[in-house]
Enzyme design. Structure first.
Site, PDB file in Angstrom:
ATOM      1  N   LYS A  65       0.810  -1.224   0.000  1.00 40.69           N
ATOM      2  CA  LYS A  65       0.000   0.000   0.000  1.00 40.69           C
ATOM      3  C   LYS A  65       0.846   1.280   0.000  1.00 40.69           C
ATOM      4  CE  LYS A  65      -4.100  -2.030   2.113  1.00 40.69           C
ATOM      5  NZ  LYS A  65      -5.147  -1.884   3.144  1.00 40.69           N
ATOM      6  N   ASP A 101     -10.473   3.075   2.615  1.00 36.02           N
ATOM      7  CA  ASP A 101     -10.834   2.379   3.868  1.00 36.02           C
ATOM      8  C   ASP A 101     -11.682   3.258   4.791  1.00 36.02           C
ATOM      9  OD1 ASP A 101      -9.763  -0.101   3.375  1.00 36.02           O
ATOM     10  OD2 ASP A 101      -7.842   0.306   4.350  1.00 36.02           O
ATOM     11  N   ALA A 129      -2.922   1.847  16.102  1.00 37.71           N
ATOM     12  CA  ALA A 129      -2.348   3.026  15.441  1.00 37.71           C
ATOM     13  C   ALA A 129      -1.639   2.613  14.153  1.00 37.71           C
ATOM     14  CB  ALA A 129      -1.381   3.732  16.383  1.00 37.71           C
ATOM     15  N   ALA A 132      -4.888   1.032   9.275  1.00 36.59           N
ATOM     16  CA  ALA A 132      -6.356   1.106   9.325  1.00 36.59           C
ATOM     17  C   ALA A 132      -6.793   2.185  10.313  1.00 36.59           C
ATOM     18  CB  ALA A 132      -6.929  -0.256   9.724  1.00 36.59           C
ATOM     19  N   ASN A 152      -2.532   2.624  21.822  1.00 39.15           N
ATOM     20  CA  ASN A 152      -1.784   1.625  21.056  1.00 39.15           C
ATOM     21  C   ASN A 152      -0.734   0.966  21.929  1.00 39.15           C
ATOM     22  OD1 ASN A 152      -1.472   0.412  18.438  1.00 39.15           O
ATOM     23  ND2 ASN A 152       0.580   1.287  18.418  1.00 39.15           N
ATOM     24  N   ARG A 153      -0.551  -0.341  21.702  1.00 34.97           N
ATOM     25  CA  ARG A 153       0.451  -1.094  22.473  1.00 34.97           C
ATOM     26  C   ARG A 153       1.799  -0.377  22.422  1.00 34.97           C
ATOM     27  NH1 ARG A 153       1.989  -6.919  20.212  1.00 34.97           N
ATOM     28  NH2 ARG A 153       2.385  -5.582  18.420  1.00 34.97           N
ATOM     29  N   THR A 154       2.207  -0.001  21.218  1.00 37.37           N
ATOM     30  CA  THR A 154       3.459   0.746  21.066  1.00 37.37           C
ATOM     31  C   THR A 154       3.111   2.233  21.094  1.00 37.37           C
ATOM     32  OG1 THR A 154       4.228  -1.047  19.647  1.00 37.37           O
ATOM     33  CG2 THR A 154       5.502   1.005  19.588  1.00 37.37           C
TER      34      THR A 154
HETATM   35  N1  LIG Z   1     -12.621  -4.503   7.546  1.00 38.13           N
HETATM   36  C1  LIG Z   1     -11.763  -4.020   6.668  1.00 38.13           C
HETATM   37  O1  LIG Z   1     -12.079  -3.721   5.527  1.00 38.13           O
HETATM   38  C2  LIG Z   1     -10.343  -3.795   7.115  1.00 38.13           C
HETATM   39  C3  LIG Z   1      -9.495  -2.948   6.377  1.00 38.13           C
HETATM   40  C4  LIG Z   1      -8.185  -2.752   6.840  1.00 38.13           C
HETATM   41  C5  LIG Z   1      -7.767  -3.395   7.991  1.00 38.13           C
HETATM   42  N2  LIG Z   1      -8.635  -4.204   8.678  1.00 38.13           N
HETATM   43  C6  LIG Z   1      -8.222  -4.873   9.916  1.00 38.13           C
HETATM   44  O2  LIG Z   1      -7.761  -3.878  10.820  1.00 38.13           O
HETATM   45  C7  LIG Z   1      -6.739  -4.436  11.638  1.00 38.13           C
HETATM   46  C8  LIG Z   1      -5.501  -3.546  11.585  1.00 38.13           C
HETATM   47  O3  LIG Z   1      -5.006  -3.521  10.267  1.00 38.13           O
HETATM   48  P1  LIG Z   1      -3.774  -2.558   9.852  1.00 38.13           P
HETATM   49  O4  LIG Z   1      -3.675  -2.621   8.403  1.00 38.13           O
HETATM   50  O5  LIG Z   1      -3.888  -1.268  10.548  1.00 38.13           O
HETATM   51  O6  LIG Z   1      -2.552  -3.387  10.504  1.00 38.13           O
HETATM   52  P2  LIG Z   1      -1.179  -2.823  11.076  1.00 38.13           P
HETATM   53  O7  LIG Z   1      -0.798  -1.556  10.414  1.00 38.13           O
HETATM   54  O8  LIG Z   1      -0.241  -3.986  11.059  1.00 38.13           O
HETATM   55  O9  LIG Z   1      -1.517  -2.484  12.621  1.00 38.13           O
HETATM   56  C9  LIG Z   1      -1.797  -3.508  13.537  1.00 38.13           C
HETATM   57  C10 LIG Z   1      -2.283  -2.880  14.842  1.00 38.13           C
HETATM   58  O10 LIG Z   1      -2.609  -3.940  15.754  1.00 38.13           O
HETATM   59  C11 LIG Z   1      -1.859  -3.742  16.962  1.00 38.13           C
HETATM   60  N3  LIG Z   1      -1.537  -5.034  17.593  1.00 38.13           N
HETATM   61  C12 LIG Z   1      -1.072  -6.155  16.991  1.00 38.13           C
HETATM   62  N4  LIG Z   1      -0.897  -7.141  17.908  1.00 38.13           N
HETATM   63  C13 LIG Z   1      -1.235  -6.609  19.117  1.00 38.13           C
HETATM   64  C14 LIG Z   1      -1.255  -7.105  20.440  1.00 38.13           C
HETATM   65  N5  LIG Z   1      -0.876  -8.368  20.715  1.00 38.13           N
HETATM   66  N6  LIG Z   1      -1.677  -6.292  21.443  1.00 38.13           N
HETATM   67  C15 LIG Z   1      -2.065  -5.014  21.176  1.00 38.13           C
HETATM   68  N7  LIG Z   1      -2.075  -4.486  19.923  1.00 38.13           N
HETATM   69  C16 LIG Z   1      -1.653  -5.265  18.912  1.00 38.13           C
HETATM   70  C17 LIG Z   1      -0.609  -3.021  16.526  1.00 38.13           C
HETATM   71  O11 LIG Z   1       0.006  -2.415  17.636  1.00 38.13           O
HETATM   72  P3  LIG Z   1       1.598  -2.092  17.603  1.00 38.13           P
HETATM   73  O12 LIG Z   1       1.731  -0.794  16.889  1.00 38.13           O
HETATM   74  O13 LIG Z   1       1.976  -2.016  19.027  1.00 38.13           O
HETATM   75  O14 LIG Z   1       2.269  -3.225  16.874  1.00 38.13           O
HETATM   76  C18 LIG Z   1      -1.209  -2.025  15.524  1.00 38.13           C
HETATM   77  O15 LIG Z   1      -1.842  -0.950  16.172  1.00 38.13           O
HETATM   78  C19 LIG Z   1      -6.490  -5.860  11.123  1.00 38.13           C
HETATM   79  O16 LIG Z   1      -7.222  -6.748  11.930  1.00 38.13           O
HETATM   80  C20 LIG Z   1      -7.055  -5.806   9.721  1.00 38.13           C
HETATM   81  O17 LIG Z   1      -7.496  -7.082   9.278  1.00 38.13           O
HETATM   82  C21 LIG Z   1      -9.903  -4.414   8.255  1.00 38.13           C
END
Ligand SMILES: NC(=O)c1ccc[n+]([C@@H]2O[C@H](COP(=O)([O-])OP(=O)(O)OC[C@H]3O[C@@H](n4cnc5c(N)ncnc54)[C@H](OP(=O)(O)O)[C@@H]3O)[C@@H](O)[C@H]2O)c1
Length: 278
Positions: A65, A101, A129, A132, A152-154
């Protein structure tokens, strides 16, 4: 015949071909939409070759992306805010991009929680954070949400997002999510917690929320996440992640195939059936 596709690495899991295939059939459009694996490092080259391949454009999934955003010459505000693109198309010979999104989330929110008014909700809490969360922050601010609280965790990632968007967005420690969400109008889980297959467990007690709070989860596998199940059991209005996936696809289809498609119950059922097979 118009052609489009989704690129990613891997891309075999993507459900976008089901969505666009349904709309192509529904509107009797002679077009195609496929999956195209593209290796990291080869995104710019692939995007440049789209006209020669007869492609009107593409969707982009992980991990491309940001690279797609960088490659596009014309960037819409939704993509600029997120620094990442999920929808690309050629416009007068120029590669353009958007990130749909946030708009997809807001369309589904309007359909699922018609009583929710962004301008009246006061404060929104977002867990996460990542990319998404960034799209949702932009959508909330654009829709008139007064204040966004990020957990956010981090912590540094939440701080960075808050600094990017300005004073209406505040970052907090992850451990304060419940205590700082008692007065919010909407809570959104934008982490991977709750996701089937190793997402981990989201420790959030919805008893902390007020009775009018809307609870949304971006995770859609499972469709009814533990967070949404708990919110439903408390009688709160809930918004699932599947609707966002469906609605974010609308602008791309319109760009490539010339028809603004509807997100219907039948399409949703098709996706739900597919999720059931996974
Ligand atoms: N419905 C839809 O159309 C759609 C579209 C986009 C995304 N999503 C969903 O949205 C979610 C996030 O996607 P993204 O693209 O933003 O991913 P990303 O950029 O990888 O971000 C992941 C997020 O999850 C947190 N996280 C991961 N493991 C964790 C844990 N064990 N404890 C606490 N926080 C944790 C991360 O925190 P850290 O920063 O601390 O690592 C970060 O804030 C995913 O589940 C994805 O499938 C859905």
């Amino acid at each position: 015949m118009s052609k489009a596709c989704i690129i990613g690495w891997p891309v075999a899991h993507s459900r976008s071909p089901i969505i666009h295939g349904y709309w192509l059939r529904t509107y009797a459009i002679s077009g195609s939409y496929g999956r195209q694996p593209v290796r990291p490092g080869e995104v710019g080259q692939f995007l440049a070759s789209m006209p020669a391949l007869g492609l009107a454009g593409c969707n982009v999934t992980l991990p491309h992306k940001e690279a797609a955003f960088a490659a596009a010459e014309r960037k819409l505000p939704g993509a600029r805010a997120v620094g990442a693109a999920n929808t690309l198309w050629y416009e007068d010979g120029v590669l353009a991009c958007d990130n749909t999104d946030g708009a997809g989330f807001m369309s589904h929110l309007a359909a699922s929680a018609p009583g929710f008014k962004a301008r009246d909700c006061g404060v929104a809490s977002i867990l996460g954070a990542g990319g998404a969360a960034r799209a949702i922050v932009h959508a909330f601010l654009s829709a008139g949400v007064h204040e966004v609280r990020l957990f956010n965790r981090t912590r540094a990632r939440a701080d960075e997002l808050a600094a990017f968007f300005g004073p209406r967005v505040q970052a907090y420690d992850w451990s304060r999510a419940m205590a700082c969400s008692v007065d919010v109008g909407i809570l959104v889980n934008a982490t991977t917690l709750g996701m089937q297959g190793g997402g981990g467990r989201l420790e959030f007690d919805v008893a902390a929320l007020n009775a009018s709070c809307v609870v949304a989860d971006l995770v859609y596998v499972p469709l009814l996440t533990p967070l949404l199940a708990a919110a439903k059991a408390r009688g709160l209005t809930t918004v699932d992640g599947l609707g966002m996936l469906l609605h974010q696809a609308v602008p791309g289809f319109e760009k490539w195939f010339g028809v603004r498609p509807q997100v219907t119950r039948e399409l949703r059922d098709l996706l739900v059936a597919d999720l059931g097979r996974s």
